[in-house]
Structure formats: C-alpha cells, structure tokens
Write a protein that holds these residues in place. Structure first.
Motif, PDB file in Angstrom:
ATOM      1  N   ARG A  53     -12.449  10.344   5.099  1.00 16.47           N
ATOM      2  CA  ARG A  53     -11.192  10.034   5.766  1.00 16.47           C
ATOM      3  C   ARG A  53     -10.011  10.383   4.872  1.00 16.47           C
ATOM      4  N   ARG A  54      -8.986  11.080   5.456  1.00 18.86           N
ATOM      5  CA  ARG A  54      -7.880  11.585   4.651  1.00 18.86           C
ATOM      6  C   ARG A  54      -6.513  11.252   5.226  1.00 18.86           C
ATOM      7  N   ASP A  55      -6.420  10.418   6.240  1.00 19.75           N
ATOM      8  CA  ASP A  55      -5.095  10.118   6.776  1.00 19.75           C
ATOM      9  C   ASP A  55      -4.295   9.321   5.763  1.00 19.75           C
ATOM     10  N   PRO A  56      -2.959   9.526   5.715  1.00 19.10           N
ATOM     11  CA  PRO A  56      -2.131   8.896   4.677  1.00 19.10           C
ATOM     12  C   PRO A  56      -2.229   7.373   4.641  1.00 19.10           C
ATOM     13  N   PHE A  57      -2.334   6.736   5.814  1.00 20.84           N
ATOM     14  CA  PHE A  57      -2.410   5.275   5.801  1.00 20.84           C
ATOM     15  C   PHE A  57      -3.676   4.806   5.098  1.00 20.84           C
ATOM     16  N   PHE A  58      -4.812   5.407   5.450  1.00 23.40           N
ATOM     17  CA  PHE A  58      -6.047   5.014   4.781  1.00 23.40           C
ATOM     18  C   PHE A  58      -5.976   5.310   3.286  1.00 23.40           C
ATOM     19  N   LEU A  59      -5.457   6.471   2.920  1.00 19.42           N
ATOM     20  CA  LEU A  59      -5.367   6.807   1.496  1.00 19.42           C
ATOM     21  C   LEU A  59      -4.500   5.797   0.749  1.00 19.42           C
ATOM     22  N   SER A  60      -3.431   5.332   1.399  1.00 24.01           N
ATOM     23  CA  SER A  60      -2.561   4.359   0.731  1.00 24.01           C
ATOM     24  C   SER A  60      -3.295   3.043   0.500  1.00 24.01           C
ATOM     25  N   ILE A  61      -4.078   2.588   1.496  1.00 19.65           N
ATOM     26  CA  ILE A  61      -4.863   1.366   1.323  1.00 19.65           C
ATOM     27  C   ILE A  61      -5.954   1.580   0.276  1.00 19.65           C
ATOM     28  N   ARG A  62      -6.670   2.693   0.390  1.00 18.74           N
ATOM     29  CA  ARG A  62      -7.750   2.960  -0.567  1.00 18.74           C
ATOM     30  C   ARG A  62      -7.221   2.997  -1.995  1.00 18.74           C
ATOM     31  N   ASN A  63      -6.098   3.689  -2.184  1.00 18.78           N
ATOM     32  CA  ASN A  63      -5.547   3.813  -3.527  1.00 18.78           C
ATOM     33  C   ASN A  63      -5.040   2.473  -4.056  1.00 18.78           C
ATOM     34  N   SER A  64      -4.476   1.653  -3.150  1.00 17.59           N
ATOM     35  CA  SER A  64      -4.013   0.331  -3.555  1.00 17.59           C
ATOM     36  C   SER A  64      -5.183  -0.546  -3.987  1.00 17.59           C
ATOM     37  N   VAL A  65      -6.251  -0.562  -3.181  1.00 16.27           N
ATOM     38  CA  VAL A  65      -7.441  -1.355  -3.518  1.00 16.27           C
ATOM     39  C   VAL A  65      -8.073  -0.837  -4.803  1.00 16.27           C
ATOM     40  N   ARG A  66      -8.170   0.476  -4.925  1.00 22.23           N
ATOM     41  CA  ARG A  66      -8.761   1.073  -6.129  1.00 22.23           C
ATOM     42  C   ARG A  66      -7.972   0.679  -7.379  1.00 22.23           C
TER      43      ARG A  66
ATOM     44  N   GLN B 111       8.022  -5.994   8.402  1.00 22.39           N
ATOM     45  CA  GLN B 111       8.243  -4.558   8.535  1.00 22.39           C
ATOM     46  C   GLN B 111       8.949  -3.911   7.346  1.00 22.39           C
ATOM     47  N   VAL B 112       9.981  -4.552   6.829  1.00 21.03           N
ATOM     48  CA  VAL B 112      10.890  -3.867   5.914  1.00 21.03           C
ATOM     49  C   VAL B 112      10.453  -3.970   4.456  1.00 21.03           C
ATOM     50  N   VAL B 113       9.421  -4.782   4.171  1.00 19.50           N
ATOM     51  CA  VAL B 113       8.878  -4.767   2.809  1.00 19.50           C
ATOM     52  C   VAL B 113       8.358  -3.377   2.458  1.00 19.50           C
ATOM     53  N   HIS B 114       7.984  -2.576   3.441  1.00 19.82           N
ATOM     54  CA  HIS B 114       7.460  -1.239   3.146  1.00 19.82           C
ATOM     55  C   HIS B 114       8.522  -0.341   2.498  1.00 19.82           C
ATOM     56  N   PRO B 115       9.664  -0.085   3.156  1.00 14.87           N
ATOM     57  CA  PRO B 115      10.664   0.751   2.473  1.00 14.87           C
ATOM     58  C   PRO B 115      11.230   0.094   1.226  1.00 14.87           C
ATOM     59  N   LEU B 116      11.379  -1.238   1.242  1.00 11.66           N
ATOM     60  CA  LEU B 116      11.890  -1.910   0.047  1.00 11.66           C
ATOM     61  C   LEU B 116      10.945  -1.735  -1.136  1.00 11.66           C
ATOM     62  N   SER B 117       9.637  -1.725  -0.882  1.00 13.18           N
ATOM     63  CA  SER B 117       8.697  -1.554  -1.988  1.00 13.18           C
ATOM     64  C   SER B 117       8.847  -0.177  -2.623  1.00 13.18           C
ATOM     65  N   LEU B 118       9.122   0.843  -1.804  1.00 10.72           N
ATOM     66  CA  LEU B 118       9.306   2.193  -2.336  1.00 10.72           C
ATOM     67  C   LEU B 118      10.570   2.289  -3.176  1.00 10.72           C
TER      68      LEU B 118
ATOM     69  N   ASN C 294       0.792  -1.227   0.000  1.00  6.68           N
ATOM     70  CA  ASN C 294       0.000   0.000   0.000  1.00  6.68           C
ATOM     71  C   ASN C 294       0.823   1.275   0.000  1.00  6.68           C
ATOM     72  N   TYR C 295       2.065   1.213   0.511  1.00  2.75           N
ATOM     73  CA  TYR C 295       2.838   2.450   0.572  1.00  2.75           C
ATOM     74  C   TYR C 295       3.298   2.926  -0.805  1.00  2.75           C
ATOM     75  N   LEU C 296       3.160   2.088  -1.811  1.00  5.09           N
ATOM     76  CA  LEU C 296       3.385   2.566  -3.181  1.00  5.09           C
ATOM     77  C   LEU C 296       2.363   3.642  -3.553  1.00  5.09           C
ATOM     78  N   PHE C 297       1.250   3.668  -2.828  1.00  8.61           N
ATOM     79  CA  PHE C 297       0.172   4.606  -3.124  1.00  8.61           C
ATOM     80  C   PHE C 297       0.036   5.663  -2.021  1.00  8.61           C
ATOM     81  N   HIS C 298       1.054   5.768  -1.194  1.00 13.74           N
ATOM     82  CA  HIS C 298       1.085   6.797  -0.161  1.00 13.74           C
ATOM     83  C   HIS C 298       1.143   8.172  -0.839  1.00 13.74           C
TER      84      HIS C 298
END
Length: 709
Positions: free
Chosen positions: A318-331, A189-196, A133-137
């Motif tokens: 809802r506009r917090d970055p975590f939710f937006l990242s999940i929403r954008n990933s699902v979308r 944990q570290v898949v997040h920065p590695l994905s970016l 999801n952090y690809l869509f942060h």
C-alpha cells in the motif's frame, strides 16, 4: 522538526489496541510492517467487535473493557484509538498502570488534561506520543529535507491554506463530537495543518484571529467553520493560516518563504517543490523557474500515479499518502522507544491543543443549544427508528404538530435539531442490531416507523448483515410486541427502474435480480423478507418507497440525479433527458402522516406505496436550475451505458487484482440508476388522499432555491 524515520531491528514490543474503529485497521496494517512489534491485546466495549478485530489481525487476546485487559496484562504499550472525549481518561489509566501510549489526535480536550498526562508520563518515565501523522506525510518529508539542506535560507514567513470538505457536515451528522463547540471542531480538523506549521516554524503563539460568521446549518445547529489566523513562530517567523471547513473545493497547501527561495507543498496531490533564483537575466530566469516547477510537478504526479496503480494491483504494498503517514508515524514511535527521544513526552500534542483552544476563544461562546427533555414513564404513540435523519426530522415535526407523542431512536443523539427537544419527543440512543433493545423501545407502542438504514460494509456479506439483518430484527421485534402498524421506509432503488416502456405502480414487486449493486440488492432483499413475514407471520407491514428525495436539510447533490465525484460535475446515468421521480421530503412525511393518523391498519397491511411527486424535472434541468440558484458553474455530463460499463469493468479489474471480493458490474443496475421507467402514483393518492406539491415554481423553491447562498 521530525528529521527522519529511524529503524531498529531490535524492537520487541507487545502492544494493545484500545478501540477498533476505522483508524484501528490502518494502525494494525502499519504495525504489521514493524519487526518485533506484536499485537497482543484488543479492547473494545462492544466485545463482538474486539473478537472480530482480533481474529482478523491475529491478536492474542481480546477484551470488552480496559480494566479486564490490564488485569490480564501482557503488553507494554498501547495505541489509544477511541473518540477524543475518551482520550484523557483512557490514557491516564494506562500511564498509571505503567503502559506507554501512542494516541490518536487530539491529545485531550483541554490543555490542563494534556499537561496532566505529560506530568504523569514524565514522573513514570513512560513514552507518550500523539500520532500527528501528517508530520510523516510524503510531501512533508520532502519539505523537511529541503529545509535541512538549507535550500531557501532562513525561514521568514509561512502561509497555509486548509480548505477542506467535511463529510460529516455534508451528511448532517451533527451528533459528532466535533460539532459540540468551535474548539472541538478545531481539535478534530485543524490540528493537522497546525502540526505541519509547528514542525517548520514552531513553537507558535496566536497573535490575531478573525473568525468567519456563524452559519446556521439546521434548526438549533449553528457553527463557525472559517477562520483567518495570524501566528508568530521561532526566530521572528510570521505565519498566516486560512481555515475553511465544509468547502466544496479542497485545497491544502503550504508555502514557506526564505531569504533565498520558496518551498511549496500540496498535501492533497502529495507533491512538494523548491523555487530558488538562478544566475540568468530576468525573463530567462522566469522561464527557467516555470519550466523547472512544471517538470518537477509532472514527475511527482506521474510517480504518485504509478505507485497508486502498482499498489492497487498488489505489485507493491500500500502506497497511498494517508497510509504512509500513519505507517511512518507508528514506525517512528517504535523506533524511538529504545532511545532517549525528546519528542516522546506529549509536548507537541499539548502545544496543538493550546493553539486550537486559543483560536476557539476568539470565536465567541458556543450557542446554547436546546437539549432533549428527560422523561419518566413516557407513553409514545409512535416510535420512529433512525428518526434523526433527513426524512425523520420532517416526520417528527409533523407528528408533534398533530399532537402525537413520539419516541425517536437513533445511533447518535448528540446535538439534536430543535424538533427533537420538544416536550412530546423522547430521544433514545440505540441500535436496531440489538433485538432486546428494540423490543423494549417499541413495547406497547401502536405504530412503528422504520427509517433506520442499518449500516454498510466493504462487501455484500457485511452489507446484507447490516441492512437486511437490521430490517429483519425490527420486523421480529414488531411481531413480538404486537404493534398495530409497521411502516418500513425502503427506497425505489429496490425496484427495477431501467425499462422506459414500464410503468411502475404500487403493485410492482421488488427487483429479484441478484446482479444489482449491493445497496439496491439489499433494499430489495429486505423487502422480500418483510413481505414473507407479513404473509406468514402476521407482520402488520406497509412498504414505503420514496423517490429521489430533495428539499431543505439535505445535500442537493443527489445520487439519483447522477454521480457527483466532484460537486461541480454531475456524471449522468444516461443522457439526462428523462423525467426523474423527484419528491419533496415534506411530501414524503405528509404521506406517512396519512397512514399513521388517518388509515386503519387493515387498509395498510401488505401494501406498497411509491412516493413520487408531480414535478419531475430532468437531470439536465435540475442541474441547470441548481447552477442558477447557487451561482456555481455546475455541469451535467451525459454518459452512455457502455461508457459507464467500461469504467465499472476497469475498476472491477483493479479490485479483483487487489484480491477484493466484488461481483462483475451489472449493466442492468446501471440502467436502473437512470430511472427511465414511468411512475403511476394514482393508487397511492387515492388511498391516502395524498397531494404532493404540483406547482413547478413552488417545487423549485423548496427543492433547489433553498440551497442558494
């Protein structure tokens, strides 16, 4: 590189959710914003959770097993939202049944499993995507836009710092899957920065790894939590990644250097900026660049704050970055279903698992941890419910030392500390919410100690059902099985401790005021129910109320001292000059041992014991000593009751505007948190023969010095 968030109003997809944990609620909220997507089925092995989730999010069906859901059918794709160790088997079952999958990270536990899932998806022509999801942060989307616009020219170097707290480590929840091995910790944990990094410079290969030293966090639990990693990216790009997990100060930043500038992103602040040279002489150029960076950061921070407040008051969604990242990933997943997208075969998920596996390989083999003894016909002398926690580990050690056989019950029994692998300990997984299990666990055992918290919730009803309902279930099971002694470990939070003129003794009753905060209110309510069952139903109850429990094996940043929103600053419950009812965990265990081993049941039943030690530092003194022993610039910040109340009312207004069911904040509760009442423990000492540590320096060594580096 993810280039955008395509929209497609023609989507009409029936979806299943496999798992209803915390992340499932975020997925459900995101799915609700996608036109044509329907939550058709919910699956959870605890069917009551599936029912509740289905009702809340208006799913059409609910099942206790994936097999039953597949027999019924009626869905084309599934979100796999279960623990990582289950990802492979569940996803393989779904793909074999012709169901496309969006699964939470990591894709699987091994590269071989990932490749098998990829092959399965390709051979059946099914979509398979890991929700990185952090690809869509929002900050990452700004980074990608700057790269697509070629703002900094060819990328030459990427530097990333991922320095993050780890809630489960601070809470000593070592049973979590991630603590099984360095690989699991990296996958979690570290898949997040590695994905970016993979998104801007991938595919990546590991060229060098420098792991930090292995640190011991508990008896039998040691971990590597820091790494420096060098990687090679595409087109000769070099990458440097610094990882530190369990840090007290969080920092997650990404710097991308190009031939013509730099992109800097801060994922915690949700900001990103570009620095490029202008045509001015050096000193003017430095000033221009500094002003531009500062003004850009101010504008983004102000926008983020405005969006947060607007979302909290429901002026916008809802506009917090975590939710937006999940929403954008699902979308993006659903928008790609009707298109031939190259990123729908799980390739990125496989790459990230391979990187984590390669980094872990340089960390050495995991230490072989002792395992619990498997018993047959174990006859326990004592059952300790919720026994793998802080106080439970001390009590189990002391019981074993006294030659007792102990059955320890806990919700999670993974990676137990060494004491729970002793031959006289039977470690059993279970929940106090299950009455049948409870009766089986304590049947025939003369002494039951209840250290189980029971759980929490988002509102009073949920907390009452978990904490008060859990205590009541335990009491009923004790009555049904005929145990001789029942020691219920509560908390001084159940008492009102806000009157400086009051002296609390073993005769003080639980606070009847319903205006207390949910935790204290639940503790007091549980005590009242248990006391009634003791009086009316023969429950062999004794109540035990530890004070502010400190010592080796828990965080020194205790809420009894103050509110630690950040570890460095302790926001006091008052001016911090009153003695606090501190007590060492070893002294709590010693008092419980006196009751278990030395005293007959009739001398305990119906009594309450307030366990407060003899060394009672003030909050100011405690903070100063902790700063000295840890070498950290810790600060105690006193607050008046009215300062605190103003802040609590402001939060209450925001929560009410957001539609949450919250009671008006209680001044009485804030006063009680200050712990200004006096404690007289002479009754406890006399009956138990209890002598907590009274030497000041010994107490400081065991309560505070143990937390020094």
């Amino acid at each position: 590189m993810v280039c955008g968030l395509a929209q497609d109003e023609k989507i009409m997809t029936r979806t299943a959710f496999i798992g209803t944990g915390n992340i499932a609620a975020v997925h459900a909220e995101a799915l609700g914003q996608i036109k044509g997507a329907v939550l058709a089925t919910v699956v959870d092995p605890v069917e009551s959770r599936a029912v509740a989730f289905a009702r809340k999010y208006k799913a059409e069906g609910h099942y206790g097993s994936l097999t039953d859901a597949l027999k019924e059918g009626g869905f084309a794709v599934a979100h796999v939202l279960t623990p990582p160790s289950t990802h492979y088997a569940i996803t393989k079952t779904l793909l074999d049944a012709g169901i496309g999958v969006l699964l939470e990270k990591p894709m699987a536990e091994t590269v071989a499993q990932c490749e098998d899932l990829q092959d399965c998806a390709r051979s059946r022509g099914l979509p398979l995507r890991v929700s990185q999801n952090y690809l869509f942060h929002p900050a990452q989307l700004k980074v990608l836009k700057a790269l697509e616009e070629n703002r900094i020219g060819p990328v030459r170097h990427v530097s990333c710092r991922y320095v993050m707290p780890l809630r489960q480590l601070a809470a000593r929840q070592f049973g979590h899957w991630m603590f099984d091995s360095p690989r699991n910790l990296l996958l979690e944990q570290v898949v997040h920065p590695l994905s970016l990094i993979d998104d801007v410079a991938g595919p990546l290969t590991v060229t060098a790894v420098m792991p930090g030293e292995r640190r011991t966090f508990a008896d039998g639990i040691d971990l590597v939590t820091e790494w420096q990693v060098l990687l090679a990216g595409k087109n000769g790009c070099t990458v440097q990644l610094l990882i530190s997990l369990g840090a007290s100060y969080a920092d997650w930043t990404l710097d991308i250097l190009g031939d013509d500038g730099r992109i800097s992103a801060d994922y915690l602040a949700s900001t990103a900026g570009v620095t490029t040279p202008g045509g001015y002489i050096d000193f003017l150029e430095t000033m221009r660049a500094g002003y531009a960076t500062s003004l850009g950061r101010i504008a983004q921070d102000s926008g983020n704050a405005a969006a947060y407040l607007a979302a909290q008051t429901r002026l916008v969604g809802r506009r917090d970055p975590f939710f937006l990242s999940i929403r954008n990933s699902v979308r993006d997943f659903y928008a790609a279903l009707d298109h031939d997208r190259h990123d729908m075969d799980g390739a990125r998920g496989t790459r990230l698992v391979r990187l984590c596996t390669d980094i872990a390989a340089a960390s050495g083999e995991p230490t072989q941890r002792p395992q619990p003894v498997e018993h047959t016909g174990f006859r326990a002398d004592v059952v300790v419910l919720g026994g793998t926690g802080f106080i439970g580990s001390y009590l189990t050690r002391d019981l074993v030392g006294a030659g007792k056989k102990v059955r320890v019950v806990a919700r999670n029994t993974g990676n137990p500390a060494r004491v729970f692998t002793h031959e006289n300990v039977e470690l059993v997984q279970g929940s106090i919410a299950d009455r049948d299990f409870l009766e089986e666990a304590i049947a025939g055992v003369p002494v039951v100690v209840n250290l189980a918290h029971g759980g929490g919730g988002d509102d009073w009803e949920a907390i009452r059902n978990a904490m008060v309902g859990g205590a009541e279930k335990v009491a009923d099971a004790v009555i049904a099985t005929g145990a001789e002694k029942f020691l219920h470990v509560s908390s001084i939070a159940a008492l009102y401790c806000g009157d400086p003129d009051e002296t609390i003794t073993d005769k003080t009753l639980p606070d009847p005021d319903k205006g207390r905060a949910d935790y204290a209110r639940a503790k007091a309510a549980a005590e009242r129910i248990l006391l009634r069952k003791c009086r009316d139903d023969g429950l062999p109850l004794s109540l035990w109320r530890p004070g502010v429990v400190v010592g080796e094996g828990t965080s020194p940043f205790h809420s009894g001292v103050g509110f630690y929103n950040r570890e460095r600053v302790c926001l006091g419950w008052n001016d911090g000059r009153n003695p606090l009812p501190l007590v060492l965990a070893e002294d709590v265990s010693a008092a419980l041992m006196k009751a278990i081993v030395d005293l007959p049941a009739d001398e305990l039943t119906g009594r309450a014991f307030n366990l407060v030690g003899d060394v009672r530092l003030t909050a100011r003194a405690y903070t100063a000593l902790l700063a000295e022993k840890t070498g950290r610039p810790l600060v105690y910040r006193p607050q008046s009751i009215w300062q605190q109340q103003a802040g609590e009312v402001a939060k209450w207004v925001v929560k009410k505007a957001a539609g949450r069911k919250v009671g008006f904040p209680s001044v009485r509760d804030l006063k009680s948190r200050g712990l200004v009442a006096s404690f007289d423990t002479s009754g406890e000492k006399k009956l138990l023969g209890w002598q907590p540590v009274s030497d000041r320096q010994t107490f400081i060594d065991r309560a505070i010095q143990v937390h020094g580096r």
